[in-house]
Every structure is written in structure tokens, then in C-alpha cells.
Design an enzyme around this catalytic site. Sequence first.
Site, PDB file in Angstrom:
ATOM      1  N   ARG A  29       0.864  -1.192   0.000  1.00  0.00           N
ATOM      2  CA  ARG A  29       0.000   0.000   0.000  1.00  0.00           C
ATOM      3  C   ARG A  29       0.894   1.233   0.000  1.00  0.00           C
ATOM      4  NH1 ARG A  29      -2.920  -3.631   3.056  1.00  0.00           N
ATOM      5  NH2 ARG A  29      -5.048  -3.911   2.294  1.00  0.00           N
TER       6      ARG A  29
ATOM      7  N   GLU B  86       2.737  -4.995  -7.013  1.00  0.00           N
ATOM      8  CA  GLU B  86       1.473  -4.256  -7.085  1.00  0.00           C
ATOM      9  C   GLU B  86       1.500  -3.160  -6.032  1.00  0.00           C
ATOM     10  OE1 GLU B  86      -2.970  -4.770  -5.369  1.00  0.00           O
ATOM     11  OE2 GLU B  86      -2.206  -6.514  -6.445  1.00  0.00           O
TER      12      GLU B  86
ATOM     13  N   ASN C 139      -5.041   3.814  -1.874  1.00  0.00           N
ATOM     14  CA  ASN C 139      -6.378   4.159  -1.389  1.00  0.00           C
ATOM     15  C   ASN C 139      -6.518   5.669  -1.539  1.00  0.00           C
ATOM     16  OD1 ASN C 139      -7.283   1.512  -0.478  1.00  0.00           O
ATOM     17  ND2 ASN C 139      -5.636   1.687   1.007  1.00  0.00           N
TER      18      ASN C 139
ATOM     19  N   GLU D 186      15.505  -5.383   0.121  1.00  0.00           N
ATOM     20  CA  GLU D 186      16.805  -6.037   0.183  1.00  0.00           C
ATOM     21  C   GLU D 186      17.436  -5.982  -1.208  1.00  0.00           C
ATOM     22  OE1 GLU D 186      18.767 -10.280   1.612  1.00  0.00           O
ATOM     23  OE2 GLU D 186      16.611 -10.163   1.257  1.00  0.00           O
TER      24      GLU D 186
END
Length: 177
Positions: A29, A92, A96, A165
Site C-alpha cells: 500500500r 502491485e 487508497n 533487500e
Amino acid sequence: MSFAGEQVPGVEQPAPEAQGFRLNHSMLRVKDPAVSLAFYTRVFGMRLLRKLDFEEMSFSLYFLGRLDDDEVIPEEIGERTAWTFSQRGLLELTHNWGTETQEGFSYHNGNAEPQGFGHICFTVPDLDAAIAWFDANEVEYVKRPEQGKMKDVAFIKDPDGYWIEIVEPARMKNVGR
């Protein structure tokens, strides 16, 4: 005989019903998609493969991939959507709507207490060159390769504070031996 996977307690033989299953993407997100998209496309050379808007639920999905230059991506929107969901190793970014304007808003990065999600990982062909590139782009580090007990591994942060990483596969041969 081909390698069938390491065997430790808890590992089971794959069920025939799971044949063809593969990990397509991991989701993070993000507060501001413009900032995160700039980071992942500029710093990691990823391409935006597909954006999906869900107006009725007020969020958007951005699917990013690091593809070979000769890979052909379908132009037609439906074909490209199906193609996107058939790939491996995509990122992805979920936005929001409205979070980008909320002062002080942030998502839990998984490494603060209580810990949960840890990081994503990118491999690079040359760790030293990658570190120079990150430095030139003023990327924030959690750990540089020369720091700590585990050498030749870096951890950086993305704009939302998620850890990434960074490893050079050739330098990983002796890890865990």
C-alpha cells in the site's frame, strides 16, 4: 535427477491439484502513487504494466515489472490485463484514494513492532554499481553492504518506508553455509 526442493520439517510434496500455480505479485500500500511510481520506475527501471481503477471502492492498483527489453507486452487492454496476471515477480502498488493529502499518514512497514511483513528483494548484476546508483539518487538505507554481520547485502527504503533487500546473486554463494 533434477532438484526437487530442499526437505525440512513441514515441507510436503506438491499436490497435483496445485500444478501450474505460481506467485504473480506482492502488494504494497502506498500513500502517494506519483512518488512511489517515480521511485520504482526511476531507481529500479520497472515499467508500469497495468493500472486498474476501482472507482466504487476508491482505490487504484499499479502493476510494475522489470522485464527484458525484448519482451512483448500486449497493447490491447484486456489482453494486457490477462498477460499481467500471468507474469511472475510483479509488484502491485495499491493506492487508497485521498491518502496522499493526509498530513502525517503512513502505513506500517512491517518492521516496526509488532513485526510482520519484512521486505521485498531485488537482485542486481553489480552490487557496487547499484550502491553508487542509490547514492546518486539519495536513497535512504536501512543497512549498507559493509555494515552488520551479513556483508554484501544492502537494505534500502522506498518512499513509504518499506524495506527492499538488494543482493548480487554471485555474492550469495556462501550464505548459509
